[in-house]
Scaffold this motif. Structure first.
Motif, PDB file in Angstrom:
ATOM      1  N   LEU A  60       0.579  -1.216   0.095  1.00 19.67           N
ATOM      2  CA  LEU A  60       0.320   0.085   0.013  1.00 19.67           C
ATOM      3  C   LEU A  60       0.720   1.296  -0.124  1.00 19.67           C
ATOM      4  O   LEU A  60      -0.039   2.330  -0.121  1.00 19.67           O
ATOM      5  CB  LEU A  60      -1.200   0.297   1.152  1.00 19.67           C
ATOM      6  CG  LEU A  60      -1.939  -0.855   1.138  1.00 19.67           C
ATOM      7  CD1 LEU A  60      -2.470  -1.468   2.679  1.00 19.67           C
ATOM      8  CD2 LEU A  60      -3.164  -0.572   0.005  1.00 19.67           C
ATOM      9  N   LEU A  99       2.662   1.897   2.548  1.00 18.38           N
ATOM     10  CA  LEU A  99       3.362   3.412   3.688  1.00 18.38           C
ATOM     11  C   LEU A  99       4.206   2.802   4.476  1.00 18.38           C
ATOM     12  O   LEU A  99       4.437   3.176   5.570  1.00 18.38           O
ATOM     13  CB  LEU A  99       1.401   1.924   4.542  1.00 18.38           C
ATOM     14  CG  LEU A  99       0.044   2.348   3.815  1.00 18.38           C
ATOM     15  CD1 LEU A  99      -1.244   1.738   5.107  1.00 18.38           C
ATOM     16  CD2 LEU A  99       0.203   3.381   4.467  1.00 18.38           C
ATOM     17  N   THR A 147      -2.123   3.554  -5.158  1.00 17.01           N
ATOM     18  CA  THR A 147      -3.424   4.952  -4.203  1.00 17.01           C
ATOM     19  C   THR A 147      -4.151   4.122  -4.621  1.00 17.01           C
ATOM     20  O   THR A 147      -5.431   4.621  -4.353  1.00 17.01           O
ATOM     21  CB  THR A 147      -3.344   6.465  -4.666  1.00 17.01           C
ATOM     22  OG1 THR A 147      -3.273   6.642  -5.610  1.00 17.01           O
ATOM     23  CG2 THR A 147      -1.946   6.448  -3.816  1.00 17.01           C
ATOM     24  N   TYR A 192      -8.167  -1.264  -0.596  1.00 13.61           N
ATOM     25  CA  TYR A 192      -7.825  -1.284   0.634  1.00 13.61           C
ATOM     26  C   TYR A 192      -9.175  -2.231   1.328  1.00 13.61           C
ATOM     27  O   TYR A 192      -9.773  -1.143   1.782  1.00 13.61           O
ATOM     28  CB  TYR A 192      -7.305  -1.338   1.246  1.00 13.61           C
ATOM     29  CG  TYR A 192      -6.177  -1.424   2.764  1.00 13.61           C
ATOM     30  CD1 TYR A 192      -5.453  -3.004   2.710  1.00 13.61           C
ATOM     31  CD2 TYR A 192      -6.132  -0.616   3.525  1.00 13.61           C
ATOM     32  CE1 TYR A 192      -5.446  -3.055   3.872  1.00 13.61           C
ATOM     33  CE2 TYR A 192      -5.263  -0.879   5.040  1.00 13.61           C
ATOM     34  CZ  TYR A 192      -5.333  -2.291   4.672  1.00 13.61           C
ATOM     35  OH  TYR A 192      -4.761  -2.533   6.170  1.00 13.61           O
ATOM     36  N   PRO A 224      -9.119  -2.812   5.302  1.00 18.61           N
ATOM     37  CA  PRO A 224      -8.508  -3.184   6.551  1.00 18.61           C
ATOM     38  C   PRO A 224      -9.172  -4.227   7.293  1.00 18.61           C
ATOM     39  O   PRO A 224     -10.816  -3.979   7.466  1.00 18.61           O
ATOM     40  CB  PRO A 224      -8.513  -1.438   6.772  1.00 18.61           C
ATOM     41  CG  PRO A 224      -9.418  -0.865   6.384  1.00 18.61           C
ATOM     42  CD  PRO A 224     -10.082  -1.897   5.062  1.00 18.61           C
ATOM     43  N   GLN A 263     -14.383   1.542  14.318  1.00 23.22           N
ATOM     44  CA  GLN A 263     -15.246   1.664  13.137  1.00 23.22           C
ATOM     45  C   GLN A 263     -16.594   1.195  14.293  1.00 23.22           C
ATOM     46  O   GLN A 263     -18.227   1.145  13.322  1.00 23.22           O
ATOM     47  CB  GLN A 263     -15.441   1.311  12.554  1.00 23.22           C
ATOM     48  CG  GLN A 263     -14.094   2.077  11.355  1.00 23.22           C
ATOM     49  CD  GLN A 263     -13.155   1.335  10.495  1.00 23.22           C
ATOM     50  OE1 GLN A 263     -13.523  -0.129  10.306  1.00 23.22           O
ATOM     51  NE2 GLN A 263     -11.961   1.649  10.084  1.00 23.22           N
ATOM     52  N   ASN A 274     -10.039   8.331  -3.405  1.00 16.75           N
ATOM     53  CA  ASN A 274      -9.129   8.271  -4.430  1.00 16.75           C
ATOM     54  C   ASN A 274      -9.071   9.430  -5.903  1.00 16.75           C
ATOM     55  O   ASN A 274      -8.381   9.647  -6.547  1.00 16.75           O
ATOM     56  CB  ASN A 274      -8.187   7.261  -4.384  1.00 16.75           C
ATOM     57  CG  ASN A 274      -8.954   5.867  -4.658  1.00 16.75           C
ATOM     58  OD1 ASN A 274     -10.339   6.313  -4.815  1.00 16.75           O
ATOM     59  ND2 ASN A 274      -8.319   4.926  -4.785  1.00 16.75           N
ATOM     60  N   ASP A 330     -11.990   6.140   9.344  1.00 15.80           N
ATOM     61  CA  ASP A 330     -10.996   5.408   8.845  1.00 15.80           C
ATOM     62  C   ASP A 330      -9.540   5.507   8.574  1.00 15.80           C
ATOM     63  O   ASP A 330      -9.366   5.672   7.072  1.00 15.80           O
ATOM     64  CB  ASP A 330     -11.497   3.965   7.568  1.00 15.80           C
ATOM     65  CG  ASP A 330     -10.613   2.980   7.846  1.00 15.80           C
ATOM     66  OD1 ASP A 330      -9.375   2.938   8.645  1.00 15.80           O
ATOM     67  OD2 ASP A 330     -11.075   1.810   7.609  1.00 15.80           O
ATOM     68  N   SER A 348      -6.984   3.938   8.014  1.00 15.53           N
ATOM     69  CA  SER A 348      -5.720   3.422   7.406  1.00 15.53           C
ATOM     70  C   SER A 348      -5.851   3.262   5.944  1.00 15.53           C
ATOM     71  O   SER A 348      -5.601   3.269   4.763  1.00 15.53           O
ATOM     72  CB  SER A 348      -5.346   2.190   8.132  1.00 15.53           C
ATOM     73  OG  SER A 348      -6.316   1.624   8.773  1.00 15.53           O
ATOM     74  N   PHE A 349      -7.400   3.451   5.986  1.00 10.33           N
ATOM     75  CA  PHE A 349      -7.458   3.360   4.308  1.00 10.33           C
ATOM     76  C   PHE A 349      -8.259   4.706   3.235  1.00 10.33           C
ATOM     77  O   PHE A 349      -7.098   4.563   2.327  1.00 10.33           O
ATOM     78  CB  PHE A 349      -9.238   2.938   4.165  1.00 10.33           C
ATOM     79  CG  PHE A 349     -10.090   2.643   3.101  1.00 10.33           C
ATOM     80  CD1 PHE A 349     -10.140   1.386   2.490  1.00 10.33           C
ATOM     81  CD2 PHE A 349     -11.248   4.040   2.241  1.00 10.33           C
ATOM     82  CE1 PHE A 349     -10.908   1.596   1.283  1.00 10.33           C
ATOM     83  CE2 PHE A 349     -11.107   3.607   1.389  1.00 10.33           C
ATOM     84  CZ  PHE A 349     -11.052   2.826   1.119  1.00 10.33           C
ATOM     85  N   SER A 350      -7.661   5.136   4.385  1.00  8.17           N
ATOM     86  CA  SER A 350      -7.345   6.842   3.546  1.00  8.17           C
ATOM     87  C   SER A 350      -6.528   6.811   3.188  1.00  8.17           C
ATOM     88  O   SER A 350      -5.869   7.433   2.473  1.00  8.17           O
ATOM     89  CB  SER A 350      -7.972   8.028   5.023  1.00  8.17           C
ATOM     90  OG  SER A 350      -9.206   7.620   5.327  1.00  8.17           O
ATOM     91  N   ARG A 351      -5.299   6.706   4.373  1.00  7.95           N
ATOM     92  CA  ARG A 351      -3.214   7.046   3.873  1.00  7.95           C
ATOM     93  C   ARG A 351      -3.259   5.900   3.086  1.00  7.95           C
ATOM     94  O   ARG A 351      -2.907   6.163   1.945  1.00  7.95           O
ATOM     95  CB  ARG A 351      -2.916   6.238   5.603  1.00  7.95           C
ATOM     96  CG  ARG A 351      -1.846   6.924   5.445  1.00  7.95           C
ATOM     97  CD  ARG A 351      -0.739   7.127   6.741  1.00  7.95           C
ATOM     98  NE  ARG A 351      -1.547   5.860   7.357  1.00  7.95           N
ATOM     99  CZ  ARG A 351      -0.990   5.579   8.443  1.00  7.95           C
ATOM    100  NH1 ARG A 351      -0.683   5.988   9.081  1.00  7.95           N
ATOM    101  NH2 ARG A 351      -1.840   4.707   8.706  1.00  7.95           N
ATOM    102  N   ALA A 352      -3.715   4.504   2.870  1.00  6.53           N
ATOM    103  CA  ALA A 352      -3.908   3.767   1.748  1.00  6.53           C
ATOM    104  C   ALA A 352      -4.165   3.838   0.132  1.00  6.53           C
ATOM    105  O   ALA A 352      -3.075   3.831  -0.148  1.00  6.53           O
ATOM    106  CB  ALA A 352      -4.643   2.055   2.023  1.00  6.53           C
ATOM    107  N   THR A 353      -5.593   5.015   0.482  1.00 11.80           N
ATOM    108  CA  THR A 353      -5.689   5.405  -0.596  1.00 11.80           C
ATOM    109  C   THR A 353      -5.312   7.061  -0.985  1.00 11.80           C
ATOM    110  O   THR A 353      -5.886   7.249  -2.369  1.00 11.80           O
ATOM    111  CB  THR A 353      -7.364   5.654  -0.970  1.00 11.80           C
ATOM    112  OG1 THR A 353      -7.503   5.958  -0.227  1.00 11.80           O
ATOM    113  CG2 THR A 353      -7.759   3.950  -1.006  1.00 11.80           C
TER     114      THR A 353
END
Lengths: 235, 269
Positions: A50, A52, A69, A73, A75, A81, A98, B162, B164-169
């Motif tokens: 990813l 990161l 990007t 994903y 997670p 959440q 994105n 979220d 981690s999702f935001s960072r991944a995208t």
């Protein structure tokens, strides 16, 4: 057509090697399952893919129009959440983030994409339901719809059936396989449910701080590694 | 009715009304994200830092807001960094910074002016403490906070739900976390003149919690908490005028009653 190629990947945390010697490639339409015990480097590999966590050595190359990007994903869920006040539609739409580029708000086309992906997952009836009120299986469908909004080529799923009952797990696996076959979207799934992995995947990557196996699921079934990992029994 | 007209014929009440409504709106909007991200204590910590900064400003006869805004913004960014580094755990860092700032402020005050009405108004708030230049700055800053929140709404939602999702995208989550912290810092400083350093964090937390009792979507939580915040502010302000109770405390009590009501309504559903 190759969409992802990893060469000699190594990852370290504070100078300590956690994963090394990872070599694999993924073609369009492949279903790759990454298996291994806890702490074998699966999560690290995901972070690497990813973008990161940069690899210490080696390279990750995307091709065929895929960018890091633009991976869909999924997670693992966090406690925050599970009781988050958001409607299903809001969560799915956030997968289009994105595609926003420099614009500030979601366009009509992106909203349409969110609705289409909800239909694909069979959750269009839940559109204005609260995410926190859904069952575990429904929540995973919502997150899968969101992941589909973010990608056209590759889904990356991190333990997608954790915490689901056997029926919901089965439905989730079937749904993922369906997306893989019908929409020709490649799948990388991290799982420690190795029996299911071998059943659905086309390729297997077995990690244990280094790459222990990479090949097709059929080859994996014949390997001594799989026999040992599966407790001697044939699948 | 004539009493109401009478009440708002005072200049300080008009100023308090305008600034209060804007600050309540800002606090409510940011509060939703802060509560959901488990950042509630940051508002409390920042208000203590704000008290320290105001005390120092008054000791040196400087413009209070001009000193407090940059200091508190810097503290907010620092707190966020500390959270990520995890050398000191997040809540411990907040407790450390807030009590240190409070201590420095108190020492500063006792060495110079002593515990006078000015200092007490920083602690517990006062509608009288807003000068017209303060009010103008408050209006401009709170409009900026509201504007930025609305413009970045889709991104702030994604980062809140979220990370981690935001960072991944490819979303720059650190940027938006910092934005959130900076906007909170500004809101805290603006609000603490009226609410007081000890009471301002309730302005951030209560409306969001009340709204979450009833609402199902993020947008409805945001809109409802904004409405609750403004209504409770108005009720608090009016009761403080008519019953001669302190403004900040009256607003907090209005928020508390509102939360209790929403909680009951939420249970019955």
């Amino acid at each position: 057509m190759t969409i992802l190629e990893c060469k000699d990947l190594c990852f370290s945390y504070e100078g300590k090697r956690v994963l090394e010697g990872v070599n694999f490639s993924l073609s369009a339409g492949d279903y790759l399952c990454v298996v291994g015990e806890n702490g074998s480097g699966k999560s690290t590999l995901i972070k690497g893919l990813l973008g990161l966590k940069p690899p210490e050595e080696g390279s990750i190359a995307f091709s065929g129009g895929l960018k890091s990007t633009e991976i869909g994903y999924l997670p693992q869920q966090t406690q925050v959440q599970r009781d988050f006040p958001a409607s299903v539609y809001e969560v799915v739409l956030s997968g289009c983030l994105n595609s926003l580029g420099t614009s500030l708000f979601y366009s009509r086309a992106l909203k349409q994409r969110a609705l289409e992906n909800m239909e694909r997952m069979g959750i269009e009836d839940l559109k204005s339901e609260s995410y926190q009120a859904l069952s575990g299986g429904q929540q995973q469908r919502v997150l899968l719809a969101r992941a589909l909004c973010a990608t056209k080529k590759l889904l990356l799923l991190d333990e997608p059936v954790t915490g689901l009952d056997p029926i919901a797990s089965g439905e989730m696996y079937n749904l993922i396989k369906l997306i893989n076959l019908c929409d020709n979207i490649s799948v990388i799934m991290v799982s420690h449910d190795i029996h299911e992995a071998v059943r659905y995947a086309t390729h297997i990557l077995h990690l244990g701080h280094r790459q222990l196996f990479f090949g097709t699921a059929a080859e994996y079934r014949e390997s001594s590694l799989a026999r040992r990992f599966l407790g001697g029994g044939r699948i | 009715m004539s009493q109401l007209i009478n009440m708002f014929s005072y200049h300080f009440m008009q100023r308090a009304l305008v600034v209060g409504i804007l600050v309540s709106l800002c606090a409510a909007l940011l509060g939703v994200s802060l509560v959901l991200k488990r950042y509630s204590m940051i508002g409390d910590g920042l208000s203590h830092v704000g008290f320290g900064a105001l005390a120092i400003a008054s000791a040196f006869n400087l413009a209070p807001l001009a000193v407090a805004v940059p200091v508190v913004v810097a503290a907010a960014v620092l707190l966020l960094r500390l959270r990520q580094n995890a050398a000191v755990k997040g809540d411990a860092a907040i407790a450390m910074i807030s009590s240190s700032a409070l201590a420095i402020g108190v020492i500063c005050v006792s060495l110079t002016t002593g515990m006078n009405t000015d200092v007490s108004s920083y602690m517990f708030g006062s509608v009288l403490s807003l000068s017209s230049s303060d009010a103008l700055l408050s209006v401009m800053l709170s409009l900026a906070v509201l504007g930025l929140f609305i413009l970045f709404y889709p991104r702030l939602f994604a980062v809140t739900f979220d990370e981690s999702f935001s960072r991944a995208t490819g979303t720059r989550t650190e940027l938006y976390n910092t934005l959130l912290a900076v906007l909170t810092a500004i809101t805290v400083v603006l609000g603490m003149r009226m609410m007081g350093a000890l009471l301002i964090s309730s302005l951030i937390i209560f409306p969001a919690l009340s709204a979450m009792c009833l609402c199902r979507s993020f947008k409805s939580v945001v809109v409802t908490s904004a409405a609750i915040s403004v209504i409770c502010f108005l009720l608090g302000l009016m009761s403080s005028y008519f019953l001669e109770t302190p403004t900040g405390a009256s607003i907090v009590v209005a928020d508390l009653i509102c939360y209790a009501l929403f909680r009951l309504l939420g249970k019955r559903k």
